[in-house]
Design an enzyme around this catalytic site. Structure first.
Site, PDB file in Angstrom:
ATOM      1  N   ASP A 484       0.892  -1.152   0.000  1.00 31.40           N
ATOM      2  CA  ASP A 484       0.000   0.000   0.000  1.00 31.40           C
ATOM      3  C   ASP A 484       0.937   1.210   0.000  1.00 31.40           C
ATOM      4  OD1 ASP A 484      -2.305   1.501   0.304  1.00 31.40           O
ATOM      5  OD2 ASP A 484      -2.096   1.573   2.473  1.00 31.40           O
ATOM      6  N   ASP A 848      -1.571  -1.155   5.895  1.00 26.92           N
ATOM      7  CA  ASP A 848      -1.754  -0.667   7.265  1.00 26.92           C
ATOM      8  C   ASP A 848      -3.135  -0.995   7.815  1.00 26.92           C
ATOM      9  OD1 ASP A 848      -3.080   0.934   5.587  1.00 26.92           O
ATOM     10  OD2 ASP A 848      -2.267   2.838   6.271  1.00 26.92           O
ATOM     11  N   ASP A 852      -7.096  -2.453   3.467  1.00 22.38           N
ATOM     12  CA  ASP A 852      -6.367  -3.580   2.878  1.00 22.38           C
ATOM     13  C   ASP A 852      -6.813  -4.913   3.462  1.00 22.38           C
ATOM     14  OD1 ASP A 852      -4.804  -1.621   1.632  1.00 22.38           O
ATOM     15  OD2 ASP A 852      -3.534  -1.467   3.387  1.00 22.38           O
TER      16      ASP A 852
END
Length: 1207
Positions: A484, A848, A852
């Site tokens: 990410d 994080d 996700d």
């Protein structure tokens, strides 16, 4: 009934969902059941045990096939590659007590619900099954099992308001409660005896029990006792671990099971009740102050601020708005598209603040209860984890099968030898069964788990927590990591860099931060002060870091007093912002934020309706600049908008667009839809934020790149910003070209187009206007880079979605060089990870937490960077929010994988060495003595098994991975050659000892006595005389094991085990050199010392105990020489052949062996394709959307198409 049962015998449960299953109907048959019971008794329970391991056999033996409607037993099978079966009994729920006198039932909310369709008339019963804690009932009309405990998906927005807006009647509620069961996520602490029985009935422990019984029958007490103690220890540790997990999970969920809530009842008003009485469709009233949510619910009036960190790991408060009353025929979820979550309050999250609208109460309809909720889903994913499909585990089973086949040969040999020599039948059976326990090492699973436990401990010391230990070995195979961007590669917070205001369709001078002069009052300032979803919580401003930075720049403050009467708005609870002590003077007392349309990843924007105190209402919108510009009136957007945007995004800035418009007076802000509010806006300017790379990002990505591990960026940010960050971080090197892939749907048709544009060209044309490169040379330069394979694709989530739908055959090619995926929604992130996995990549995902979650779960190894010790979403959690944990995890994973292989090889050889020795001695109707077995099994193998895994991971990542399968040529060759060395060694010793001049088959003392006849040393003669006398006196203690062959073979095989342990203990390149494992080295030296002492010592009592006999010193030295030769041969082969990587690469090249991985095959195809990647070309798809195999409609490119078949 003819065809019927077979036709309706089978159906699918949870179609299209993650936990999809096939379901088969069966009916118990009396005579079959009686036969099975007889079988259980006759087999002393063995048949019952077999049925416990194989539930499908149980059902097939006891029942006959029938339609699902008639079934009283159902058989379930998962649809993944594991095809795991489970058996469930059908139960009946009676609702007759509730519907006795009610002819008018079902009520209003029930007409089209599953509740009315499940009740059988006239018996008033419901047929149900419970699978993985979720209840399914039989729908009489649809003839299928349906999930209950959730509101059906087909309701429209207006139907939810109309049907459930005033609550359920008492009767409707009661029926629902009986059918759905209580609203609890109940994870009872499993009693220890249950865990014990489950663990003990594991096939492996049953095999151990068989071994132990056999050993007791043979008086092999010591090792049997040792194995019992080890197994009990292992069982108790596992049970303790499972018990701890069970208690932990129980505590995690019990807090939400009993909360007092207020519900609104149709015709009865408000009632307070315990949360476990809630049913789907109930009307929940949310009070002021903090509350934990006991179920999933749809907000239908008012607004809430919720802390969802329990589900996402991100502690930013989230704003929830009520479900609009849209009058269309779309189900509510389809109507709200990806943003339906903005109206849903999830179970287990905490409501921090509620804001009522005109009605004065905040109301929500219960959507899902119990294990159907978001939290229930999480708990179920822990209770029923997906089995890991890893070659190592599959190979381990094959390997055990080989050993069993090996043992079967030994059994036949044993039976023949002993039966031909006229041994008793009982003895023959014992001896032949013994061969199985020798060939199949009972300590293997224990030895494999120790390696993983040590690795887990090492990871914990480094701040990486793991909730799924079997995934550690998978980390050793990772060759692609998705990162990410925000908060993972870059710092979490953004710094405000500048503001580019726009007036009368022209950009003004940039205002830099931190500036000496403050921002002047105006629409841009108002937008920065109100266009956010910040709240004051526990005395601090909380919310999205971007919003916090933007709001702080205005020096205003949030006045969070309870409610503000705003003219014409009734008693709306509005957040008011006012100038703070440091703020520049403003002509207003404050601005009230009346209504929010929260930020949505799908829409890429957020809006608020605000009103200056005493002034007019205005709309402010902020979001992705491209999106905001589309919503603005064209005349208000500057002509150089795109080039300005490119100028900043190409430097890696995060750019936010701002816009506003005034609302006509007299319109209620709550009545407006989002589409009405976010249209005909006036463009206000661009907010430019700086997103700095974390310090460790570049070195980590360089390390991964050096180890040939691909890095891919998956982000929700702008594509240009993402590409720049990828370049700065070293994901894309300066010499490589970036090709932008854009796919668009063609308006008014079902087809789509896809275009490839080099990104550098944009730069030279629009960005700086440089003319020093004439187009042909630019084109040629790009072509050169492409020919050498140095190019990267970048695409947005929208393009990715369209490619996946319309250009399915192009997707693998794009993924092969796709490095930047921008503006990706959470769903697209998970889908991308799965697509990479289909190409045979081992995918790691590092993010994080928040958006996700899905991708972290789907990946082979999901690593969440969050402060919580273990985010429930991912198998690994790093306590330090830095990607430095990724190479660390790969290093440890590789070491753990190599350790597993070493352990396998060692265990295979140890059991084979012992097996060969025993079979050789069986030839003479001899065997090893109990203490000899004990020494090999306990003092050597068990100690080596425990200490071999102590070796740590090698600090440098090499550019290749350890083998992923046990059945790879080098590994098999290593095992086979070492078995041959052992066989030669033992057979040589066995045969040569019989050729010695002092050898006697009957007299086991002849060797030392004959040697001593030539000796004058009287003391030794006298001692030997004593020796002979003593043995004569204790003749009866000789248990028939003593012989020269036994002594020779046992000593050779015991030291051979040590040689193998040393040779197989791999150090570099995946583990630290073996000498760093001090414990193991000391253990080996100690064991070797004892073995050599046994070879050369002449202590009668010791020899007698160990069933050894005295041999001449020359023979002992000969044995040591034989062992030294074996060590040299074994070591040489291992180093020069097995570990010789260049040799294997040469062999691969010679025999033209190519990797079978999908992505490698594709790479080879594309290297031959001169027309790939197409540049500055546009292709069109066929008119049919999901044509996966469809050819590419609008263009013909033979080279491009011909390769499709080769993929």
């Amino acid at each position: 009934m003819g065809e019927n049962p077979a036709k309706n015998h089978y159906a699918q449960l949870n179609q299209g969902e993650e936990n999809e299953m096939e379901i088969f109907g069966y009916k118990t048959q009396g005579c079959r059941k009686a036969l099975c019971i007889a079988g259980y008794i006759l087999s002393c329970g063995a048949l019952l045990l077999l049925f416990y391991w194989k539930p499908e056999w149980d059902v097939w033996a006891n029942c006959i096939r029938c339609s699902l409607e008639e079934a009283d037993i159902v058989l379930l099978r998962t649809t993944d590659e594991f095809r795991i079966y489970s058996r469930k009994t059908v139960t009946w729920i009676s609702v007759s007590a509730l519907i006795k006198s009610r002819l008018d039932y079902p009520g209003t909310a029930e007409e089209d619900s599953v509740f009315s369709k499940a009740i059988m008339k006239p018996s008033l019963q419901v047929k149900s099954i419970q699978v993985q804690r979720i209840r399914y009932v039989w729908n009489i009309y649809a003839k299928q099992f349906q999930k209950v405990g959730a509101l059906e998906d087909h309701h429209t927005c207006s139907a939810i308001h109309a049907k459930f807006g005033s609550g359920l009647t008492c009767n409707e509620r009661n029926v629902r409660k009986v059918i759905c069961g209580p609203n609890t996520i109940d994870v009872p602490v499993i009693p220890v005896w249950k865990l014990l029985i489950k663990e003990v009935l594991n096939p492996f422990y049953v095999f151990q029990l068989f071994s132990v019984c056999l050993w007791f029958a043979e008086d092999y007490m010591e090792y049997a006792t040792a194995i019992i103690i080890m197994s009990l220890l292992s069982i108790f540790l596992t049970v303790y671990d499972l018990r701890q997990q069970s208690v932990k999970l129980h505590r995690l969920v019990e807090s939400h099971n009993n909360i007092t809530v207020t519900v609104c009842r149709n015709k009865e008003g408000f009632q307070e009740l315990e949360s476990h009485h809630l049913v789907p469709g109930d009307m929940l009233v949310l009070k002021e102050g903090k509350t934990l949510l006991p179920c999933d619910a749809i907000l239908i009036s008012g607004q809430c601020i919720v802390n969802e960190s329990m589900l996402t790991g991100e502690s930013i408060p989230v704003t929830k708005t009520h479900l609009p009353q849209a009058d269309n025929f779309k189900p509510w979820r389809m109507h709200c598209a990806e943003d339906y979550k903005k109206h849903v309050l999830f179970c287990g999250t905490e409501v921090i603040q509620t804001k009522a609208d005109d009605t004065g109460v905040v109301k929500a309809v219960v959507l899902r209860t119990g294990f159907n909720t978001a939290k229930g889903d999480l708990v179920r994913s822990i209770l029923y984890p997906k089995p890991m499909n890893f070659k190592l585990y599959r190979d381990a089973l094959r390997f055990l099968m080989c050993l069993i086949a090996f043992a079967a040969i030994g059994m036949i040999y044993t039976v023949c030898v002993f039966a031909l020599n006229g041994e008793e039948a009982g003895e023959v059976v014992k001896k032949s069964l013994d061969v199985i326990t020798i060939a199949v090492p009972p300590a293997l699973p224990a030895a494999l788990t120790t390696g993983i436990i040590y690795t887990q401990r090492r990871l914990k010391k480094k701040g990486i927590f793991c909730i799924s230990p079997q995934r550690i070995n998978m980390c050793g195979q990772l060759n692609l990591i998705c990162f990410d961007k925000t908060g993972t590669l870059t710092e979490d917070g953004l710094d405000l860099w500048g503001l580019l205001p726009c007036e009368r369709d022209c950009f003004q001078d940039i205002h830099s931060f931190p500036a000496d002069h403050s921002l002047p009052w105006g629409p841009v300032f108002r937008a920065m002060a109100v266009c956010h979803s910040l709240i004051v919580w526990e005395g601090k401003i909380q919310g999205d870091p971007l919003d916090v930075k933007m709001f702080e720049a205005t020096n205003w403050v949030i006045d969070d007093s309870s409610g503000h009467k705003i003219e014409g708005q009734g008693s709306t609870h509005a957040t008011v912002v006012r100038p703070g002590p440091k703020a520049s003077s403003a002509p207003v007392e404050g601005v009230a934020i009346l209504h929010q349309f929260p930020f949505s990843s799908a829409l890429q924007r957020m809006s608020v309706i605000a009103q200056e105190i005493g002034g007019e209402q205005q709309v402010f919108t902020k979001g992705a600049p491209e999106m905001v510009a589309m919503l603005c009136r064209a005349e208000t957007v500057p002509l150089n908008f795109e080039s300005k945007l490119l100028l900043y995004t190409a430097q890696g800035f995060r750019v936010i667009g701002l816009a506003c418009k005034s609302l006509q007076a007299g319109k209620q802000s709550t009545d407006l839809t989002r589409e009405e509010v976010e249209s005909d806006l006036t463009f206000l300017g661009l907010l430019i934020m700086e997103n700095r790379l974390k310090r460790e990002t570049k070195p980590v990505l360089e390390e991964l790149s050096a180890a040939r591990i691909r890095s891919v960026m998956v982000t929700g940010d702008n594509i240009q910003t993402a590409v720049t960050v990828a370049k700065n971080a070293g994901m894309i090197s300066a010499t490589n070209r970036v090709i932008l892939v854009e796919a668009n749907k063609i308006p008014g048709s079902f087809s789509a187009s896809i275009t490839w544009k080099p990104l550098e060209e944009n730069k030279t044309e629009d960005y700086r206007g440089l003319q020093d490169d004439s187009p042909p040379t630019t084109e040629r330069r790009i072509r050169l880079a492409l020919a050498s394979g140095q190019y990267h694709f970048a695409m947005s989530g929208k393009s990715y979605q369209i490619v996946a739908q319309h250009f399915r055959h192009l997707l693998p090619k794009l993924l092969l060089n796709g490095t930047v995926f921008a503006r990706m929604s959470p769903g697209q992130k998970s889908s991308l990870v799965e697509e990479f996995q289909k190409l045979d990549y081992f995918v790691g995902m590092c993010g994080d937490g928040a958006n996700d979650c899905g991708a972290l779960k789907v990946a082979h190894a999901g690593i969440s960077l969050s402060e919580q010790e273990a985010s429930v979403a991912s198998p690994f959690t790093s306590r330090t929010p830095s990607i430095a944990c990724v190479p660390e995890l790969i290093r440890e994973g590789r070491a753990a994988l190599v350790t597993s292989f070493c352990m396998f090889k060692y265990m295979a050889l140890y059991s084979t060495i012992q097996y060969l020795g025993v079979l050789l001695l069986y030839w003479q109707l001899n065997a090893f003595g109990n203490y000899q077995f004990l020494f090999q099994d306990l003092a050597i193998t068990t100690v080596i098994g425990v200490t071999m895994s102590f070796t740590g991971a090698y600090p440098k990542l090499v550019p290749y991975r350890p083998p992923s399968q046990l059945i790879s040529p080098p590994l098999l060759l290593s095992v086979v050659l070492n078995i041959l060395f052992s066989l030669s060694l033992q057979v040589f010793g066995f045969v040569v000892v019989q050729e010695q001049p002092w050898y006697s088959k009957t007299d086991i003392y002849s060797a030392c006595l004959s040697v001593n006849n030539h000796m004058e040393n009287s003391s030794s003669i006298s001692s030997l005389g004593l020796h002979g006398m003593r043995d004569g006196a204790h003749g009866q203690t000789d248990n028939g094991y003593k012989s020269y062959e036994n002594t020779t073979v046992w000593l050779l095989s015991t030291i051979n085990c040590l040689i193998v342990a040393l040779v197989f203990s791999k150090g570099r390149p995946f583990r630290q050199p073996i000498y760093t494992n001090y414990v193991f080295i000391l253990v080996l030296i100690g064991q070797l010392g004892i073995c050599l002492f046994l070879v050369f010592a002449d202590i009668d009592d010791l020899y007698s105990k160990m069933d050894l006999v005295c041999t001449p010193t020359t023979w002992r030295i000969s044995m040591v020489i034989m062992l030294a030769v074996t060590l040299a041969a074994s070591f040489l082969v291992e180093e020069a052949v097995i570990e010789n990587r260049p040799l294997w690469l040469l062999l691969k090249k010679t025999f033209r062996y190519h990797s079978k991985s999908h992505y490698k095959r594709l790479q080879r195809v594309l290297e031959q394709d001169s027309a790939w990647p197409p540049l500055n070309e546009t292709f069109f798809s066929d008119s049919v959307a999901i044509s996966v195999e469809g050819s590419m409609g609008g263009h013909s490119n033979p080279t491009f198409d011909s390769n499709e078949d080769a993929l």
